[in-house]
Write an enzyme that holds these catalytic residues in place. Sequence first.
Site, PDB file in Angstrom:
ATOM      1  N   ASP A 157       0.858  -1.186   0.000  1.00 31.82           N
ATOM      2  CA  ASP A 157       0.000   0.000   0.000  1.00 31.82           C
ATOM      3  C   ASP A 157       0.895   1.237   0.000  1.00 31.82           C
ATOM      4  O   ASP A 157       1.728   1.420   0.891  1.00 31.82           O
ATOM      5  CB  ASP A 157      -0.892  -0.009   1.248  1.00 31.82           C
ATOM      6  CG  ASP A 157      -2.035   0.988   1.153  1.00 31.82           C
ATOM      7  OD1 ASP A 157      -2.051   1.789   0.196  1.00 31.82           O
ATOM      8  OD2 ASP A 157      -2.908   0.977   2.033  1.00 31.82           O
ATOM      9  N   ASP A 188      -2.982   2.547  -6.066  1.00 28.90           N
ATOM     10  CA  ASP A 188      -1.904   2.592  -5.078  1.00 28.90           C
ATOM     11  C   ASP A 188      -1.827   1.350  -4.200  1.00 28.90           C
ATOM     12  O   ASP A 188      -1.169   1.371  -3.154  1.00 28.90           O
ATOM     13  CB  ASP A 188      -2.045   3.830  -4.199  1.00 28.90           C
ATOM     14  CG  ASP A 188      -3.352   3.850  -3.410  1.00 28.90           C
ATOM     15  OD1 ASP A 188      -4.228   3.019  -3.674  1.00 28.90           O
ATOM     16  OD2 ASP A 188      -3.482   4.722  -2.518  1.00 28.90           O
ATOM     17  N   GLU A 189      -2.478   0.263  -4.604  1.00 28.92           N
ATOM     18  CA  GLU A 189      -2.483  -0.962  -3.804  1.00 28.92           C
ATOM     19  C   GLU A 189      -2.378  -2.184  -4.699  1.00 28.92           C
ATOM     20  O   GLU A 189      -2.924  -2.207  -5.799  1.00 28.92           O
ATOM     21  CB  GLU A 189      -3.791  -1.086  -3.015  1.00 28.92           C
ATOM     22  CG  GLU A 189      -3.835  -0.423  -1.683  1.00 28.92           C
ATOM     23  CD  GLU A 189      -5.120  -0.769  -0.959  1.00 28.92           C
ATOM     24  OE1 GLU A 189      -5.083  -1.570  -0.008  1.00 28.92           O
ATOM     25  OE2 GLU A 189      -6.177  -0.236  -1.359  1.00 28.92           O
TER      26      GLU A 189
END
Length: 417
Positions: free
Chosen positions: A41, A134-135
């Site tokens: 993350d 973003d993960e």
Amino acid sequence: MPALCRDCLHLFQEGPTCRACGGRRIVRHGELTELAIAHIDCDAFFASVEKRDRPELRAQPVIVGGGKRGVVSACCYLARIRGVRSAMPMFKALSLCPDAVVIRPEMAKYAAASRAIRALMEDLTPLVQPLSIDEAVLDLSGTAALHRAPPAAVLARFALRVEREVGVTVSVGLAPNRLLAKLAVERDKPRGFAVIGAAEAASVLAGEPVSVLPGVGPVLARRLNGLGFVTLGQLQGLSPREAAARLGEEGPGLAARARGEDGRPVDPNRETKSISAETTFEADLRGVAELEAPLWRLCEKLARRLKEKGFAAGGVVLKLKTASFALRTRHARLPAPSRLPDTLFAAARPLLAREADGTAFRLIGIGAQPLLPGAGADLGDLVDAEAPRRAARWEAMEKLRARFGEAAVTRGLLAKR
């Protein structure tokens, strides 16, 4: 107990500091060298990219989002400690943190950073499943021989490489399955590295509130609380039969997840379920004429996203949110698969016209549903023989914009507005 220095990647057994470099960023766990499922993350991703590009903002609270009527897309940790959160209305965020620097989102810049991080992930393993910009979740099983190091050390090296090459930081959750990896990464942020092992999973989760489980939102949490299930420990002891009797069809799955059980594989080919675009207005809009321009811009954005992901729209979904936050969604099928903005707009405009009855709207969005293979888009038929020519014109316009900027070519609809 195995220990890993996150600065020099030295593996050792005991001691408060690294025996090789004296570093104190140490991660310790009994299963450290055995676990292979990781949740990555990025830390406050949009805000971190902005601070990377504007070093003068490093010590200032930064909010990435729209104007006063918009919402917070992301915020740095300096803003978070003042109470600012993602998806919070901008006016509330600024009341909590009036000295924040507010920056409009630049999705192209964030997407470029995301692609760079994704490429680094794919250097570690082919089993990378993106979850958002973003993960991602990774499966590093069987990669120790290739990297000449256990997954924990490989992930620590990856985190350092992201900092060095991309200029942002990431947090890592390491566990035996996806659920525990997700819960682990939330325990140590930013720039963290947390581990939850199989042997300790149930005891670690027992005291946590039921809302900590992904997928348990406020409504379900209230329902569980009302039935006497406040913590995960109260769910863990339920047999499948008891869980089904007390909680319904979803009960056995909830009880299993409360114990930390999760059989989902890491799937790089996970199906994309939806592609959409939306915007919140600075001031409420009411009429069709004033709502058309933002709808057209969103249709262009949706068309780009469909092409980037290799899909076409089989239909469109119009989303409207009223000034009182009531949500309206309307759907229309397309006669043939398309990813042209004018086709998307032509299908969405009648839906908009029916809803624009004088109601004040604060948000408009457009989505593609169902998603179809992009290879079948805009081929032309008896109903729309001009589709291939319009597709060629759209491609030409996009090339001009890529070279000379977004304003190089403007549709007449926007010029009139």
